[in-house]
Design a protein around this motif. Sequence first.
Motif, PDB file in Angstrom:
ATOM      1  N   SER A 160       0.825  -1.212   0.000  1.00 36.04           N
ATOM      2  CA  SER A 160       0.000   0.000   0.000  1.00 36.04           C
ATOM      3  C   SER A 160       0.857   1.259   0.000  1.00 36.04           C
ATOM      4  CB  SER A 160      -0.924  -0.002   1.220  1.00 36.04           C
ATOM      5  OG  SER A 160      -0.172   0.075   2.419  1.00 36.04           O
ATOM      6  N   MET A 161       2.112   1.140   0.414  1.00 38.21           N
ATOM      7  CA  MET A 161       3.012   2.294   0.423  1.00 38.21           C
ATOM      8  C   MET A 161       3.344   2.769  -0.986  1.00 38.21           C
ATOM      9  SD  MET A 161       5.614   1.069   3.447  1.00 38.21           S
ATOM     10  CE  MET A 161       6.552   2.600   3.354  1.00 38.21           C
ATOM     11  N   ILE A 162       3.152   1.918  -1.987  1.00 33.75           N
ATOM     12  CA  ILE A 162       3.460   2.322  -3.355  1.00 33.75           C
ATOM     13  C   ILE A 162       2.181   2.404  -4.198  1.00 33.75           C
ATOM     14  CG2 ILE A 162       5.815   1.463  -3.317  1.00 33.75           C
ATOM     15  CD1 ILE A 162       4.878  -1.018  -4.796  1.00 33.75           C
TER      16      ILE A 162
ATOM     17  N   PRO B 144      -5.904   1.964   4.315  1.00 34.28           N
ATOM     18  CA  PRO B 144      -6.425   2.465   5.595  1.00 34.28           C
ATOM     19  C   PRO B 144      -5.499   2.162   6.771  1.00 34.28           C
ATOM     20  CG  PRO B 144      -8.159   1.379   4.360  1.00 34.28           C
ATOM     21  CD  PRO B 144      -6.893   1.101   3.639  1.00 34.28           C
ATOM     22  N   VAL B 145      -4.850   0.994   6.755  1.00 34.03           N
ATOM     23  CA  VAL B 145      -3.903   0.687   7.824  1.00 34.03           C
ATOM     24  C   VAL B 145      -2.741   1.671   7.800  1.00 34.03           C
ATOM     25  CG1 VAL B 145      -2.277  -1.052   8.691  1.00 34.03           C
ATOM     26  CG2 VAL B 145      -4.533  -1.758   7.874  1.00 34.03           C
ATOM     27  N   LEU B 146      -2.235   1.984   6.602  1.00 31.47           N
ATOM     28  CA  LEU B 146      -1.139   2.941   6.485  1.00 31.47           C
ATOM     29  C   LEU B 146      -1.573   4.330   6.960  1.00 31.47           C
ATOM     30  CD1 LEU B 146       1.763   3.466   5.517  1.00 31.47           C
ATOM     31  CD2 LEU B 146       0.820   3.945   3.242  1.00 31.47           C
ATOM     32  N   ARG B 147      -2.783   4.771   6.581  1.00 23.46           N
ATOM     33  CA  ARG B 147      -3.278   6.064   7.046  1.00 23.46           C
ATOM     34  C   ARG B 147      -3.450   6.073   8.560  1.00 23.46           C
ATOM     35  NH1 ARG B 147      -6.804   5.670   2.605  1.00 23.46           N
ATOM     36  NH2 ARG B 147      -8.565   5.199   3.989  1.00 23.46           N
ATOM     37  N   ALA B 148      -3.899   4.949   9.107  1.00 25.52           N
ATOM     38  CA  ALA B 148      -4.073   4.876  10.556  1.00 25.52           C
ATOM     39  C   ALA B 148      -2.739   4.996  11.286  1.00 25.52           C
ATOM     40  CB  ALA B 148      -4.761   3.560  10.927  1.00 25.52           C
ATOM     41  N   VAL B 149      -1.696   4.410  10.716  1.00 22.24           N
ATOM     42  CA  VAL B 149      -0.381   4.481  11.346  1.00 22.24           C
ATOM     43  C   VAL B 149       0.160   5.912  11.292  1.00 22.24           C
ATOM     44  CG1 VAL B 149       2.023   3.732  11.158  1.00 22.24           C
ATOM     45  CG2 VAL B 149       0.180   2.068  10.946  1.00 22.24           C
ATOM     46  N   THR B 150       0.045   6.551  10.129  1.00 24.68           N
ATOM     47  CA  THR B 150       0.615   7.892   9.965  1.00 24.68           C
ATOM     48  C   THR B 150      -0.177   8.959  10.703  1.00 24.68           C
ATOM     49  OG1 THR B 150      -0.617   8.117   7.881  1.00 24.68           O
ATOM     50  CG2 THR B 150       1.672   7.337   7.747  1.00 24.68           C
ATOM     51  N   ASN B 151      -1.498   8.739  10.883  1.00 24.92           N
ATOM     52  CA  ASN B 151      -2.338   9.746  11.539  1.00 24.92           C
ATOM     53  C   ASN B 151      -2.813   9.333  12.926  1.00 24.92           C
ATOM     54  OD1 ASN B 151      -2.806  11.811   9.265  1.00 24.92           O
ATOM     55  ND2 ASN B 151      -3.314   9.873   8.272  1.00 24.92           N
ATOM     56  N   GLN B 152      -2.350   8.171  13.398  1.00 26.63           N
ATOM     57  CA  GLN B 152      -2.702   7.680  14.732  1.00 26.63           C
ATOM     58  C   GLN B 152      -4.216   7.485  14.893  1.00 26.63           C
ATOM     59  OE1 GLN B 152      -0.853  10.159  17.710  1.00 26.63           O
ATOM     60  NE2 GLN B 152       1.209   9.791  16.932  1.00 26.63           N
ATOM     61  N   TYR B 153      -4.841   6.885  13.882  1.00 34.16           N
ATOM     62  CA  TYR B 153      -6.255   6.522  13.957  1.00 34.16           C
ATOM     63  C   TYR B 153      -6.337   5.078  14.440  1.00 34.16           C
ATOM     64  CZ  TYR B 153      -7.047  10.666  11.048  1.00 34.16           C
ATOM     65  OH  TYR B 153      -7.094  11.937  10.560  1.00 34.16           O
ATOM     66  N   PHE B 154      -6.503   4.902  15.735  1.00 35.67           N
ATOM     67  CA  PHE B 154      -6.444   3.561  16.303  1.00 35.67           C
ATOM     68  C   PHE B 154      -7.583   2.679  15.795  1.00 35.67           C
ATOM     69  CE2 PHE B 154      -7.772   0.595  19.687  1.00 35.67           C
ATOM     70  CZ  PHE B 154      -6.633  -0.196  19.739  1.00 35.67           C
ATOM     71  N   ALA B 155      -8.814   3.216  15.809  1.00 40.18           N
ATOM     72  CA  ALA B 155      -9.969   2.405  15.421  1.00 40.18           C
ATOM     73  C   ALA B 155      -9.873   1.965  13.967  1.00 40.18           C
ATOM     74  CB  ALA B 155     -11.261   3.191  15.654  1.00 40.18           C
ATOM     75  N   MET B 156      -9.490   2.891  13.070  1.00 37.75           N
ATOM     76  CA  MET B 156      -9.360   2.544  11.660  1.00 37.75           C
ATOM     77  C   MET B 156      -8.320   1.446  11.459  1.00 37.75           C
ATOM     78  SD  MET B 156      -8.054   4.910   8.476  1.00 37.75           S
ATOM     79  CE  MET B 156      -9.451   6.036   8.517  1.00 37.75           C
ATOM     80  N   GLY B 157      -7.169   1.587  12.096  1.00 38.05           N
ATOM     81  CA  GLY B 157      -6.133   0.576  11.964  1.00 38.05           C
ATOM     82  C   GLY B 157      -6.552  -0.760  12.525  1.00 38.05           C
TER      83      GLY B 157
END
Length: 297
Positions: free
Chosen positions: A241-243, A251-264
């Motif tokens: 997903s990084m590429i 969504p997991v990548l966005r959750a990691v970068t934005n600290q969205y626990f529920a989404m991740g």
Amino acid sequence: MVDTPWMVEFPAMNPDALRAVNRVIDDAYRAFTRSYGAAIEDAFTPLLHIMVWFEQLLLGAPWWLVIAVVAALAWGASRGWRLVALVVASFLAIGTLGMWEDTMRTMAMISVCTLIAVVVGIPMGILLSRSDRLKAAVVPVLDVMQTMPSFVYLIPVVMLLGLGKVPGLLAVVVYAIPPVIRLTDLGIRLVDKEVLEATDAFGASPWQRLWGVQIPLAMPNIMAGVNQTIMMALAMVVVASMIGVKGLGQPVLRAVTNQYFAMGLLNGLAVVLLAILFDRVTQAYGRRLQRFRHDQP
């Protein structure tokens, strides 16, 4: 005791010499990408069309039809209602939590990558089983492929093909293909030599011996390799997903970068559910094949 300088610091290469070595490697790979990058991308274009078509098919089909087809596949593999109930419940939960489209994209990527890995990996495993010299040459390459960190695969494919589905497809296939090669080779080598001698005594050709005896008897091992390939492809899809590979990984990548626990957490659980379903279905099919072989007279 006083440490002498040679005991404190490792005598590493001179920084200028190290930079020169890195520059040579980088320049050689850039020259390779300029010369062959377009041809490699064109070679993967038909597979890209297949993946896009399958993705659109899954996204455009009614949700109940997708669940019914997957449940039918689970029933065909296991002949058990527990697995069918698990499949239906998992997909209903994924859809209810709003992750249906990302899950279908991930399923399309996994399906195409697994198909490529099986089509390439099983013949390669057969070749390895027939030549010890070829196996000795290929096994170190497989060792490197399996031990290389998954993130490292993204560097050459991005330099070669840029961002998008094609580099993601290539990275996933390269990362996931070693298990099916190894276990195909192992399964064929484990076929009882007395059985092979009996086929030779009946005058079977090498082709008949391979397709009539060796591959059927090695099928449980081959299915175990397919199972492990699917698991590794699922793990790599999240990294890819990084590429720019769309699916549950983004969504997991966005959750990691934005600290969205529920989404991740939710999208990570969806990946886990897919992994469990693929694992259970392939294992059930492998067990059915094994029981079928044992029941034969």
